[in-house]
Design a protein around this motif. Structure first.
Motif, PDB file in Angstrom:
ATOM      1  N   UNK A   1       0.833  -1.206   0.000  1.00 25.97           N
ATOM      2  CA  UNK A   1       0.000   0.000   0.000  1.00 25.97           C
ATOM      3  C   UNK A   1       0.865   1.253   0.000  1.00 25.97           C
ATOM      4  N   UNK A   2       1.945   1.238   0.783  1.00 24.29           N
ATOM      5  CA  UNK A   2       2.841   2.399   0.798  1.00 24.29           C
ATOM      6  C   UNK A   2       3.534   2.572  -0.542  1.00 24.29           C
ATOM      7  N   UNK A   3       3.897   1.460  -1.164  1.00 27.49           N
ATOM      8  CA  UNK A   3       4.524   1.545  -2.483  1.00 27.49           C
ATOM      9  C   UNK A   3       3.542   2.104  -3.511  1.00 27.49           C
TER      10      UNK A   3
ATOM     11  N   UNK B   1       3.848   5.466  -5.831  1.00 23.96           N
ATOM     12  CA  UNK B   1       3.657   5.460  -7.281  1.00 23.96           C
ATOM     13  C   UNK B   1       2.641   6.523  -7.687  1.00 23.96           C
ATOM     14  N   UNK B   2       1.584   6.654  -6.875  1.00 27.70           N
ATOM     15  CA  UNK B   2       0.568   7.672  -7.162  1.00 27.70           C
ATOM     16  C   UNK B   2       1.137   9.073  -7.087  1.00 27.70           C
ATOM     17  N   UNK B   3       2.043   9.313  -6.132  1.00 31.21           N
ATOM     18  CA  UNK B   3       2.644  10.644  -5.963  1.00 31.21           C
ATOM     19  C   UNK B   3       4.134  10.472  -5.670  1.00 31.21           C
TER      20      UNK B   3
ATOM     21  N   UNK C   1      -0.969  12.656   1.702  1.00 29.60           N
ATOM     22  CA  UNK C   1      -0.418  11.308   1.672  1.00 29.60           C
ATOM     23  C   UNK C   1      -1.182  10.351   2.561  1.00 29.60           C
ATOM     24  N   UNK C   2      -1.576  10.819   3.762  1.00 34.10           N
ATOM     25  CA  UNK C   2      -2.342   9.980   4.678  1.00 34.10           C
ATOM     26  C   UNK C   2      -3.714   9.658   4.091  1.00 34.10           C
TER      27      UNK C   2
ATOM     28  N   UNK D   1      -6.340   3.929  -0.443  1.00 28.24           N
ATOM     29  CA  UNK D   1      -5.771   2.694  -0.972  1.00 28.24           C
ATOM     30  C   UNK D   1      -6.109   1.516  -0.062  1.00 28.24           C
ATOM     31  N   UNK D   2      -6.021   1.730   1.263  1.00 25.13           N
ATOM     32  CA  UNK D   2      -6.344   0.662   2.211  1.00 25.13           C
ATOM     33  C   UNK D   2      -7.816   0.276   2.117  1.00 25.13           C
TER      34      UNK D   2
END
Length: 301
Positions: free
Chosen positions: A46-48, A52-54, A123-124, A130-131
């Motif tokens: 999820x962090x990756x 990728x998104x930003x 970002x959060x 995403x989660x």
């Protein structure tokens, strides 16, 4: 999924939530979690995905954070200079110059701190989205035509999803109306997931078994081609809980009014709405609304 965990109930008691699952014998086990508590840990995948998104967000956060710290140091020294000016120390700049320097540094601190905070919050929020998308993709359904159970993620880039949750009257009306537009819904690749919500005093429950039986009674087999029944009540209720809380806080009763979550082919939420779907509008604008007519690249749940 049929019986063992067919019912899941959540009660809002102050700021706490009580989850209850009933087994086939009617016995129940419950677990209580604080309503304000949230697992802040995200998977590496999820962090990756967020990176990728930003891809430049972390760079911006470091840059803006360093700039904020530098501006704070400059503000500190400019305030010292202003203090010397006001105290009458020799060889100091004019009062106007000292005040200008302080004003510039205050503006710099505020501006860079705001930019840092905005990027961190963005970002959060993206990680949470995403989660939630991963949680949605993991929910399991059983196609009404008798096919094997699948996760909703298997429909990614293939079908649009409409998750419709509500009380018995809402589902009965939904089943009747959906049967009248069965062919158009199949043509636009819609998968409909009906969920039965039950109100028990101050609790809301999801009953997947009763919901399936109710749908079978109210709808002909013509809907089997595009209807999927939810499997396991607990994960579905866990996913729907924030949506139920939001609708309730806005004055809507999700049991009587119903709640619809419209999901695009790429797995992203298109919109949320209360009440029965407007089938004509939904079908007529589906291609445009989820962007498939404009060649947008697919993303993932």
């Amino acid at each position: 999924g049929d019986g063992a965990a067919g019912v899941s109930c959540v009660a809002l008691q102050g700021r706490r939530q009580v989850h209850e699952k009933k087994n086939a014998d009617g016995e129940s086990s419950s677990s209580e979690v604080a309503g304000d508590e949230r697992n802040d840990d995200y998977t590496a995948k999820q962090r990756m995905r967020e990176e990728i998104d930003s891809p430049f967000r972390k760079v911006r956060v470091v840059l803006f954070g360093f700039s904020t710290a530098s501006a704070l140091v400059a503000l500190y020294f400019s305030l010292l200079t202003l203090g010397k000016v006001l105290a009458g120390f020799p060889e100091t700049p004019s009062t106007g110059t000292a005040l200008t320097d302080v004003g510039i540094n205050v503006a710099a601190v505020a501006g860079f701190a705001f930019l840092t905070y905005r990027d961190v919050r963005a970002g959060e929020a993206n990680l949470q989205r995403i989660a939630r998308g991963g949680q949605l993709a993991s929910l399991r359904v059983a196609p009404a035509d008798g096919s094997s159970q699948v996760a909703l993620g298997s429909y990614r880039n293939k079908s649009r999803l409409l998750i419709a949750a509500g009380g018995a009257e809402f589902l009965q009306e939904l089943a009747t109306s959906a049967s009248t537009v069965a062919e158009p819904l199949k043509k636009v690749n819609v998968i409909l997931v009906p969920l039965l919500l039950l109100r028990e005093d101050d609790s809301i429950a999801v009953d997947v078994d009763a919901g399936r039986a109710l749908w079978r009674e109210a709808s002909p087999e013509t809907t089997d081609a595009f209807v999927n029944f939810p499997v396991l009540a607990a994960p579905w209720l866990e996913y729907l809980l924030p949506e139920i809380q939001t609708a309730t806080s806005q004055g809507f009763d999700p049991v009587t009014k119903g709640l619809g979550i419209y999901v695009k082919k790429n797995g992203r939420i298109l919109r949320r709405a209360t009440g029965q779907p407007n089938w004509d509008q939904f079908i007529g604008t589906m291609e445009v609304m989820d962007g498939s007519q404009f060649g947008k690249p697919p993303s993932t749940f």
